[in-house]
Write a protein that holds these residues in place. Structure first.
Motif, short mmCIF file in Angstrom:
data_model
loop_
_atom_site.label_atom_id
_atom_site.label_comp_id
_atom_site.label_asym_id
_atom_site.label_seq_id
_atom_site.Cartn_x
_atom_site.Cartn_y
_atom_site.Cartn_z
N ASN A 90 0.83 -1.08 -0.04
CA ASN A 90 0.11 0.05 0.01
C ASN A 90 0.89 1.19 -0.14
OD1 ASN A 90 -2.12 1.96 0.29
ND2 ASN A 90 -1.66 1.77 2.55
N ALA A 91 0.88 1.93 -0.96
CA ALA A 91 1.41 3.46 -1.26
C ALA A 91 0.51 4.45 -0.96
CB ALA A 91 2.29 3.14 -2.60
N MET A 92 0.50 4.77 0.25
CA MET A 92 -0.41 6.09 0.46
C MET A 92 0.56 7.12 1.02
SD MET A 92 -2.98 8.23 0.89
CE MET A 92 -4.49 7.76 0.90
N THR A 93 1.32 6.94 2.08
CA THR A 93 2.11 8.00 2.78
C THR A 93 3.15 8.68 1.87
OG1 THR A 93 1.75 6.78 5.00
CG2 THR A 93 3.45 8.28 4.89
N GLU A 94 3.26 10.00 2.07
CA GLU A 94 4.19 10.53 1.26
C GLU A 94 5.16 11.43 2.44
OE1 GLU A 94 1.46 11.33 -2.75
OE2 GLU A 94 2.24 13.22 -1.54
N PRO A 95 6.37 11.95 1.95
CA PRO A 95 7.29 12.75 2.73
C PRO A 95 6.53 13.85 3.64
CG PRO A 95 8.41 12.24 0.97
CD PRO A 95 6.98 11.55 0.62
N GLN A 96 5.48 14.25 2.75
CA GLN A 96 4.87 15.48 3.33
C GLN A 96 3.62 15.46 3.60
OE1 GLN A 96 6.64 18.06 4.57
NE2 GLN A 96 8.69 17.19 3.84
N ALA A 97 3.04 13.95 3.51
CA ALA A 97 1.49 13.72 3.85
C ALA A 97 1.59 12.51 4.42
CB ALA A 97 0.61 13.43 2.43
N GLY A 98 1.62 12.42 5.66
CA GLY A 98 1.47 11.28 6.69
C GLY A 98 -0.06 11.06 7.22
N ARG A 127 -4.70 12.90 -16.50
CA ARG A 127 -5.53 11.90 -17.27
C ARG A 127 -4.78 11.86 -18.80
NH1 ARG A 127 -8.43 7.79 -18.18
NH2 ARG A 127 -10.32 8.14 -19.48
N VAL A 128 -4.67 10.86 -19.50
CA VAL A 128 -4.18 10.88 -20.97
C VAL A 128 -5.21 9.67 -21.42
CG1 VAL A 128 -1.89 11.32 -20.28
CG2 VAL A 128 -2.69 9.10 -20.03
N ASP A 129 -5.07 9.68 -22.74
CA ASP A 129 -5.67 8.49 -23.52
C ASP A 129 -5.82 7.16 -22.76
OD1 ASP A 129 -7.53 7.68 -25.57
OD2 ASP A 129 -5.88 7.21 -26.93
N GLY A 130 -6.77 6.42 -22.50
CA GLY A 130 -6.86 5.22 -21.89
C GLY A 130 -6.31 5.19 -20.67
N GLY A 131 -6.15 6.10 -19.72
CA GLY A 131 -5.47 5.92 -18.39
C GLY A 131 -5.08 7.22 -17.84
N TYR A 132 -4.09 7.08 -16.95
CA TYR A 132 -3.52 8.11 -16.14
C TYR A 132 -2.13 8.09 -16.19
CZ TYR A 132 -8.15 9.02 -14.42
OH TYR A 132 -9.52 9.27 -14.18
N LEU A 133 -1.18 9.20 -16.10
CA LEU A 133 0.18 9.10 -15.85
C LEU A 133 0.43 9.64 -14.48
CD1 LEU A 133 1.74 10.85 -19.07
CD2 LEU A 133 1.78 8.37 -18.47
N LEU A 134 1.04 8.56 -13.62
CA LEU A 134 1.46 8.93 -12.47
C LEU A 134 2.70 9.42 -12.00
CD1 LEU A 134 -1.07 7.01 -11.75
CD2 LEU A 134 0.10 6.25 -9.80
N ASP A 135 2.93 10.66 -11.10
CA ASP A 135 4.03 11.21 -10.95
C ASP A 135 4.11 11.57 -9.29
OD1 ASP A 135 5.80 11.87 -13.41
OD2 ASP A 135 3.73 12.23 -13.92
N GLY A 136 5.12 10.99 -8.80
CA GLY A 136 5.26 11.38 -7.08
C GLY A 136 6.21 10.22 -6.36
N THR A 137 6.40 10.57 -5.25
CA THR A 137 7.20 9.58 -4.38
C THR A 137 6.20 9.31 -2.95
OG1 THR A 137 9.38 10.57 -5.06
CG2 THR A 137 9.11 9.43 -2.89
N LYS A 138 6.22 7.96 -3.08
CA LYS A 138 5.59 7.46 -1.59
C LYS A 138 6.51 6.86 -0.82
CE LYS A 138 1.35 7.89 -3.21
NZ LYS A 138 0.25 8.88 -2.36
N SER A 139 6.28 7.30 0.74
CA SER A 139 7.28 6.87 1.48
C SER A 139 6.71 5.58 2.52
CB SER A 139 7.90 7.92 2.28
OG SER A 139 8.81 7.80 3.14
N PHE A 140 7.54 5.11 3.33
CA PHE A 140 7.09 4.12 4.27
C PHE A 140 6.21 3.12 3.71
CE2 PHE A 140 8.24 7.88 6.71
CZ PHE A 140 9.42 7.20 7.68
N VAL A 141 6.33 2.59 2.68
CA VAL A 141 5.59 1.66 2.09
C VAL A 141 5.96 0.19 2.39
CG1 VAL A 141 4.80 0.90 -0.55
CG2 VAL A 141 5.54 3.01 -0.23
#
Length: 377
Positions: free
Chosen positions: A121-129, A141-155
């Motif tokens: 489960n990848a929810m927590t982030e460095p600035q969002a606990g 949003r892009v054609d057919g889906g999504y592009l994810l960008d970001g870092t999750k912590s304590f996974v």
């Protein structure tokens, strides 16, 4: 209200307890999931206990699932391994089972239940606990889906995971509907899991950062609907804050057994330690905390099984069990004395493992805030 167990529940608990004691040794202290242990958990039904049988699970309700995890928490001294299984099931498999499309369930769940794959489960982030409403990870949003960008912590399970259940902002400013949930497979381009963190306890459940860089996720891997991420996450937390913490009920039971054995066997000043009131009183307090927290946990599970999930009951259960496990572990170390302070005693490992329970799945003070809010304060 019925407080007894059915014969089927008792048999299931006893079988799980026996299997845990026979199959699993204490953790080695080396970070990582042993593949053989993980497959064994799948074969024993732990990894899919609450998932529908048609997807490879056991089809158990919340209470029956909690009893199985309680048995493993009691019988398996490797608390990190049992925690890894719980995180896999409640924070990942259940969101997929309850919110994923039929094709996504058919593709992912059988391997997850069997122990052929690991989920994180990848929810927590460095600035969002504790404040998960401020996610910096975005899904464009892009054609057919999504592009994810970001870092999750304590996974938890991150370094070993084949599937990530993650959350990203899709509609900034949309309040409760700003976040969307996704199931992301490890082989997708743009997914990178970091090196395992060094942790105080639970070494068998490795944790790391996970980074998504232009990671394409198809529409079929969205859990629920766009903007429904908060609903998906809160539902997974109901499972996690109840059933997951059953393993800490089992841990408390194990510590009491160990303490009773120690104080009845060891003699000081010409008599057993158990005859000293300060010693017996400490064990009585351990038992009181165990049984009180157990009842709160069983009630929270019972409400889920009645389709009446209750945020207040879940928060009370999580707070009571986690705090009781930590206090009980401290008591166990004190009762075992110098032996309890040594590695290999079991008590010191239980203490290190119990500390995390007051932090993850919502820290104790967050549970108190939830309880206060539910009381109208």
């Amino acid at each position: 209200m019925e407080f007894g167990w059915t014969p089927e529940q008792r048999a299931r608990y006893d079988d799980a307890l026996t299997a845990a004691r026979r199959r699993f040794a204490p953790e080695s202290g080396t970070p990582g999931l042993a593949p053989g242990d993980w497959r064994a958990l799948g074969e024993l039904g732990l990894l899919g206990a609450s998932v529908e049988p048609k997807y490879g699970g056991g089809g158990h309700g919340a209470l029956d699932t909690a009893l199985i995890f309680e048995a493993f928490g009691r019988g398996c001294a490797d608390t990190g391994l049992v925690f890894a299984a719980a995180a896999h099931l409640f924070a990942c498999a259940m969101p997929i089972a309850e919110f994923g499309s039929v094709t996504l369930r058919e593709r992912l769940l059988p391997d997850m239940c069997a122990g052929r794959t690991v989920a994180a489960n990848a929810m927590t982030e460095p600035q969002a606990g504790s404040d998960v409403a401020t996610l910096a990870t975005t899904a464009t949003r892009v054609d057919g889906g999504y592009l994810l960008d970001g870092t999750k912590s304590f996974v938890s399970n991150g370094p070993a995971a084949d599937v990530f259940v993650t959350y990203a902002t899709t509609d900034p400013g949309a309040g409760h509907f700003a976040v969307t949930a996704f199931a992301v497979e490890r082989h997708a381009d743009g997914v990178r899991a970091g090196e395992p963190f060094g942790k105080l306890g639970m070494a068998s459940c490795p944790a790391s950062e996970v980074t998504f860089t232009g990671c394409f996720v198809p529409d079929d891997n969205v859990l629920g609907e766009r903007g429904q991420g908060s609903v998906v996450f809160q539902q997974s937390m109901l499972w996690e804050r109840t059933c997951l913490f059953a393993l800490y009920v089992g841990l408390q039971e194990r510590l009491i057994e160990q303490a009773v054995e120690q104080v009845t066997r060891r003699r000081q000043f010409g008599r057993p330690l158990a005859e000293f009131q300060s010693v017996s009183n400490r064990i009585v307090e351990m038992k009181l905390r165990l049984e009180s927290s157990r009842l709160l946990l069983y009630r929270a599970c019972w409400l889920i099984d009645r389709d009446e999930p209750d945020t207040l009951a879940s928060a009370l259960s999580k707070l009571a069990v986690s705090e009781a496990a930590l206090a009980g572990a401290v008591d166990a170390v004190q009762l075992l004395g110098g032996r309890g302070y040594l590695t290999g005693s079991g008590a010191e490992a239980a203490l290190r493992d119990a500390v995390g329970g007051t932090i993850f799945s919502g820290a104790s003070d967050i549970q108190r805030q939830i309880i206060a809010r539910e009381l109208g304060l």
